[in-house]
Scaffold this active site. Structure first.
Site, PDB file in Angstrom:
ATOM      1  N   HIS A   1       0.862  -1.174   0.000  1.00  0.00           N
ATOM      2  CA  HIS A   1       0.000   0.000   0.000  1.00  0.00           C
ATOM      3  C   HIS A   1       0.907   1.235   0.000  1.00  0.00           C
ATOM      4  O   HIS A   1       2.123   1.110   0.176  1.00  0.00           O
ATOM      5  CB  HIS A   1      -0.907  -0.016   1.230  1.00  0.00           C
ATOM      6  CG  HIS A   1      -2.108  -0.913   1.081  1.00  0.00           C
ATOM      7  ND1 HIS A   1      -3.174  -0.889   1.953  1.00  0.00           N
ATOM      8  CD2 HIS A   1      -2.404  -1.841   0.135  1.00  0.00           C
ATOM      9  CE1 HIS A   1      -4.083  -1.770   1.560  1.00  0.00           C
ATOM     10  NE2 HIS A   1      -3.642  -2.369   0.470  1.00  0.00           N
TER      11      HIS A   1
ATOM     12  N   GLU B   1       1.485   3.702   2.100  1.00  0.00           N
ATOM     13  CA  GLU B   1       2.267   3.930   3.311  1.00  0.00           C
ATOM     14  C   GLU B   1       3.387   2.884   3.446  1.00  0.00           C
ATOM     15  O   GLU B   1       4.501   3.195   3.880  1.00  0.00           O
ATOM     16  CB  GLU B   1       1.375   3.857   4.555  1.00  0.00           C
ATOM     17  CG  GLU B   1       0.206   4.835   4.561  1.00  0.00           C
ATOM     18  CD  GLU B   1      -1.065   4.257   3.941  1.00  0.00           C
ATOM     19  OE1 GLU B   1      -0.985   3.600   2.875  1.00  0.00           O
ATOM     20  OE2 GLU B   1      -2.135   4.457   4.541  1.00  0.00           O
TER      21      GLU B   1
ATOM     22  N   SER C   1      -7.053   7.642   3.988  1.00  0.00           N
ATOM     23  CA  SER C   1      -7.046   7.146   5.367  1.00  0.00           C
ATOM     24  C   SER C   1      -6.519   5.704   5.426  1.00  0.00           C
ATOM     25  O   SER C   1      -6.899   4.871   4.608  1.00  0.00           O
ATOM     26  CB  SER C   1      -8.466   7.216   5.931  1.00  0.00           C
ATOM     27  OG  SER C   1      -8.459   6.897   7.303  1.00  0.00           O
TER      28      SER C   1
ATOM     29  N   CYS D   1      -5.693   1.860   5.895  1.00  0.00           N
ATOM     30  CA  CYS D   1      -6.401   0.598   6.107  1.00  0.00           C
ATOM     31  C   CYS D   1      -5.891  -0.040   7.404  1.00  0.00           C
ATOM     32  O   CYS D   1      -5.015   0.486   8.077  1.00  0.00           O
ATOM     33  CB  CYS D   1      -6.149  -0.353   4.933  1.00  0.00           C
ATOM     34  SG  CYS D   1      -4.513  -1.123   4.998  1.00  0.00           S
TER      35      CYS D   1
ATOM     36  N   CYS E   1      -2.010  -0.750   7.326  1.00  0.00           N
ATOM     37  CA  CYS E   1      -1.184   0.448   7.508  1.00  0.00           C
ATOM     38  C   CYS E   1      -1.391   1.049   8.898  1.00  0.00           C
ATOM     39  O   CYS E   1      -0.453   1.596   9.489  1.00  0.00           O
ATOM     40  CB  CYS E   1      -1.484   1.440   6.403  1.00  0.00           C
ATOM     41  SG  CYS E   1      -1.098   0.763   4.760  1.00  0.00           S
TER      42      CYS E   1
END
Lengths: 146, 146
Positions: free
Chosen positions: A53, A55, A78, A80, A83
């Site tokens: 992802h 991040e 935002s 998940c 993360c």
């Protein structure tokens, strides 16, 4: 332009680059003392990597760090649950999110674990993510295991 | 040998290989219908990759999956908050852990989110992890951001 707006624009650039190469448009930047330590974007499509992802790719590219207590992580969407868990494990004290309109729900868990969550409600982040979800619901649902 | 013992032995082989190359000895295997879909080990030292815990490396190597609802993940050590978040996001229904003596604490969060957690209390997993923590507390503390 505030610091938050400046670094979110960098995260957005990452998200846009991912979108333009056919990938999930989530970008992220890790900052320490006003300097970018790492930046990255979702790599599910580009590298067939399900854990990358935005991040996670950013943190991977930042490499080994002795501590994250003096860092801020920026992400266009935002976090998940993966993360979120990573931010809590790494003890990153502040996460600045572009938006939580298209995806969210873990902000309270982050706050419960002492993380400062700042939502910029960024119209560009909202629009790009909404466009991708509309165009590629198959990839998006795979990315969040729905 | 039960299935759980068999696949945990595979995860242990991964952990031992990591130890023998100077890395954090946590290994993991993802299984679907009695077949190994992916296996891996912590890569913090080997690849300077802070997000590559054993479970994460295993999931990365397994590649993109449409669903994890029919899988079991084996890990030699109880999952940290990053790996816990990932298991929850991916909706992996069962995690079999080698031990939670040397590290743990997220088992209840996993169970609260509907994940079946099975602890094998494996003496080989306990011994290898304890040896590494004794020998390389610096790397171990970095790996869990302590």
């Amino acid at each position: 332009m505030t610091d938050h707006a400046f670094f979110m624009a960098k995260a957005y650039d990452q998200a846009l680059a991912s979108y333009q190469s056919g990938g999930v448009p989530v970008g992220s930047v890790l900052v320490r003392g006003g300097e970018i330590v790492g930046e990255g974007h979702n790599q599910r499509v580009q590298k067939s990597d399900p854990i990358a992802h935005g991040e996670m790719d950013c943190l991977r590219r930042a490499g080994r760090q002795r501590s994250y207590r003096d860092t801020v992580i920026y992400t266009t969407l935002s976090p998940c649950m993966m993360c979120t868990g990573t931010i809590i494990l790494f003890k990153i004290p502040t996460v600045v999110i572009g938006e939580c309109v298209n995806f969210g729900g873990n902000e309270q868990l982050l706050r419960d674990r002492g993380v400062n969550v700042i939502d910029l409600k960024d119209p560009r982040c909202i629009e790009l993510m909404a466009r991708f979800i509309r165009e590629r619901p198959d990839i998006w649902n795979e990315d969040i295991a729905e």
